[in-house]
Design a protein around this motif. Structure first.
Motif, PDB file in Angstrom:
ATOM      1  N   THR A 217       0.851  -1.188   0.000  1.00 34.49           N
ATOM      2  CA  THR A 217       0.000   0.000   0.000  1.00 34.49           C
ATOM      3  C   THR A 217       0.890   1.243   0.000  1.00 34.49           C
ATOM      4  OG1 THR A 217      -1.728  -1.140   1.227  1.00 34.49           O
ATOM      5  CG2 THR A 217      -1.818   1.261   1.207  1.00 34.49           C
ATOM      6  N   THR A 218       0.536   2.217  -0.828  1.00 34.68           N
ATOM      7  CA  THR A 218       1.311   3.455  -0.920  1.00 34.68           C
ATOM      8  C   THR A 218       0.405   4.658  -0.660  1.00 34.68           C
ATOM      9  OG1 THR A 218       2.771   2.442  -2.565  1.00 34.68           O
ATOM     10  CG2 THR A 218       2.808   4.839  -2.416  1.00 34.68           C
ATOM     11  N   TYR A 219       0.903   5.619   0.111  1.00 39.19           N
ATOM     12  CA  TYR A 219       0.154   6.851   0.343  1.00 39.19           C
ATOM     13  C   TYR A 219       1.099   8.047   0.218  1.00 39.19           C
ATOM     14  CZ  TYR A 219       2.204   6.848   5.058  1.00 39.19           C
ATOM     15  OH  TYR A 219       3.080   6.842   6.110  1.00 39.19           O
ATOM     16  N   TYR A 220       0.506   9.245   0.092  1.00 40.14           N
ATOM     17  CA  TYR A 220       1.267  10.491   0.029  1.00 40.14           C
ATOM     18  C   TYR A 220       0.660  11.487   1.013  1.00 40.14           C
ATOM     19  CZ  TYR A 220       3.026   8.446  -4.276  1.00 40.14           C
ATOM     20  OH  TYR A 220       3.606   7.598  -5.193  1.00 40.14           O
ATOM     21  N   ARG A 221       1.522  12.276   1.627  1.00 46.98           N
ATOM     22  CA  ARG A 221       1.053  13.326   2.537  1.00 46.98           C
ATOM     23  C   ARG A 221       1.974  14.522   2.428  1.00 46.98           C
ATOM     24  NH1 ARG A 221       4.130  13.912   7.213  1.00 46.98           N
ATOM     25  NH2 ARG A 221       5.457  12.140   7.822  1.00 46.98           N
ATOM     26  N   GLY A 222       1.479  15.664   2.882  1.00 50.32           N
ATOM     27  CA  GLY A 222       2.319  16.837   2.959  1.00 50.32           C
ATOM     28  C   GLY A 222       3.267  16.743   4.136  1.00 50.32           C
ATOM     29  N   ALA A 223       4.362  17.514   4.094  1.00 47.15           N
ATOM     30  CA  ALA A 223       5.365  17.438   5.152  1.00 47.15           C
ATOM     31  C   ALA A 223       4.801  17.865   6.489  1.00 47.15           C
ATOM     32  CB  ALA A 223       6.569  18.304   4.777  1.00 47.15           C
ATOM     33  N   GLY A 224       3.766  18.704   6.491  1.00 49.87           N
ATOM     34  CA  GLY A 224       3.189  19.161   7.738  1.00 49.87           C
ATOM     35  C   GLY A 224       1.991  18.364   8.194  1.00 49.87           C
ATOM     36  N   GLN A 225       1.624  17.365   7.449  1.00 45.37           N
ATOM     37  CA  GLN A 225       0.483  16.539   7.798  1.00 45.37           C
ATOM     38  C   GLN A 225       0.938  15.262   8.516  1.00 45.37           C
ATOM     39  OE1 GLN A 225      -0.967  16.186   3.754  1.00 45.37           O
ATOM     40  NE2 GLN A 225      -2.761  17.426   4.270  1.00 45.37           N
ATOM     41  N   GLN A 226       0.024  14.662   9.262  1.00 45.58           N
ATOM     42  CA  GLN A 226       0.324  13.408   9.961  1.00 45.58           C
ATOM     43  C   GLN A 226      -0.606  12.310   9.429  1.00 45.58           C
ATOM     44  OE1 GLN A 226       2.799  13.025  12.598  1.00 45.58           O
ATOM     45  NE2 GLN A 226       2.484  10.956  11.853  1.00 45.58           N
ATOM     46  N   TYR A 227      -0.087  11.131   9.247  1.00 48.23           N
ATOM     47  CA  TYR A 227      -0.884  10.015   8.740  1.00 48.23           C
ATOM     48  C   TYR A 227      -1.167   9.053   9.878  1.00 48.23           C
ATOM     49  CZ  TYR A 227      -2.651   7.034   5.025  1.00 48.23           C
ATOM     50  OH  TYR A 227      -3.466   6.313   4.197  1.00 48.23           O
ATOM     51  N   ASP A 228      -2.384   8.565   9.972  1.00 48.10           N
ATOM     52  CA  ASP A 228      -2.741   7.621  11.039  1.00 48.10           C
ATOM     53  C   ASP A 228      -2.286   6.218  10.636  1.00 48.10           C
ATOM     54  OD1 ASP A 228      -3.924   5.967  12.951  1.00 48.10           O
ATOM     55  OD2 ASP A 228      -5.511   7.419  13.296  1.00 48.10           O
TER      56      ASP A 228
END
Length: 365
Positions: free
Chosen positions: A155-166
């Motif tokens: 599984t692959t996801y992307y987020r911004g540098a200031g965001q947090q992923y659960d």
């Protein structure tokens, strides 16, 4: 999760790449905090198995995730974080909640071969997360477990540098997908896959051949005649000789989780290996040779009876059948020798009559 059908007719998992471009809305994972899985039961209730144990067999068991903190600026280093209680404990607790333990069902072992979440910085300032998972499912046995299937996924996801992923939700969904895949495989395979069979049933038949060729297959309605003795006479000691024996063939299928073994018994005597001298063609001598054939039929019954009293293990039923065949074959040779020794190869009429009655009694049983 996706799957494909291979040439052998089995459904196999395909590594699935799931692209997620925004963080999940659930509560964010705190930096350096342990990852907590989100418990929930499967939508499809498992009726064939429960998870007996989970073992962690990853090459690196120090953590499951290597992440960047959400600072708004690209960090120079990552931090690592593990599942609460460790991978094996956390996955077992998750599985027990998803699949309530029912020890009346088949016990299954999960081996964690890969469970790794890694984040990497991208050139555009975003962070890419990649979760790799590989689970092995095995049927628990008293001795060696039986491997069933593997479940690999990515599984692959992307987020911004200031965001947090659960990450807890992410790992929970990946494990849930693996359990759902295995549950569907079990539902599909339970009745017909020999690895999942719960017992063994033997069905015996006696082989016959029409029209008859060189080989005579034993039947009470088909006694020997001197015309069956088609080999050239040889030797000086005896007036006639036969070489009867027995064997079997198998057909195996799995029906409603039971291994059905159909055994076709073959008590046979080749005409091309039977011979008689001209002076030996008497009813008395023919009876002596017939009794050799009868003895093999008796031993074949002993073979069947011995197997029917056994509780054959699913994973080694053929080994037990083979061992019993060898034991019965030795019993046949010993009984044939005893018969010839006590009757002096038919020349002792008193003991020949004794053996006639003994063999008739065996056949009646």
């Amino acid at each position: 999760m996706s799957s494909v059908l291979n040439r052998g007719g089995l459904w196999l998992p395909v590594i699935l790449y799931m692209l997620v471009f925004c963080p999940l809305n659930s509560k964010a994972q705190k930096t350096n905090a342990e990852i907590v899985l989100t418990n929930r039961q499967l939508n499809e209730k498992p009726n064939e198995f429960y998870i007996a144990s989970v073992t962690d067999e990853r090459p690196d068991r120090s953590a499951v995730a290597w992440l960047f903190s959400a600072t708004g600026n690209l960090p120079a280093v990552k931090y690592k974080v593990d599942l609460q209680g460790g991978a094996a404990t956390a996955v077992k607790q998750f599985a027990d909640y998803a699949i309530p333990v029912n020890k009346m069902l088949r016990p299954v072992v999960i081996r964690i071969k890969k469970l790794k979440l890694t984040e990497a910085a991208m050139a555009d300032g975003r962070i890419e997360g990649r979760l790799e998972i590989q689970l092995w499912f095995e049927l628990k046995k008293a001795e060696d477990n039986v491997h069933l299937i593997d479940y690999p996924a990515v599984t692959t996801y992307y987020r911004g540098a200031g965001q947090q992923y659960d990450t807890g939700v992410l790992l929970s969904r990946a494990l849930e997908a693996g359990l759902m895949y295995f549950n569907r495989w079990m539902n599909r395979e339970a009745d017909t896959n020999i690895k999942l069979a719960k017992g063994v049933k033997l069905i015996f038949t006696d082989y016959s051949e029409q029209p008859e060729g060189d080989t005579i297959y034993y039947s009470a309605k088909r006694p020997l005649t001197w015309n069956d003795f088609q080999d050239k006479a040889r030797g000086e000691k005896y007036v006639a000789e036969v070489q009867p024996s027995f064997g079997y063939t198998e057909q195996v299928e799995v029906v409603k989780s039971i291994v059905v073994v159909k055994i076709s018994m073959r008590v046979f005597l080749p005409k091309s290996a039977a011979w008689v001298k001209p002076e030996g063609r008497t009813d008395y001598a023919l009876n002596h040779e017939q009794r050799h054939f009868d003895i093999v039929a008796v031993i074949a019954r002993h073979f069947k009876r011995a197997l029917m009293t056994m509780k054959l293990p699913v994973d080694n039923y053929d080994g037990y059948i083979n061992v019993q065949y060898l034991d019965s074959y030795r019993e046949m040779n010993q009984l044939q020798d005893q018969y010839d020794n006590e009757t002096s190869h038919g020349t002792n009429q008193y003991y020949q009559q004794e053996w006639n009655m003994k063999i008739d009694g065996f056949l009646r049983d």
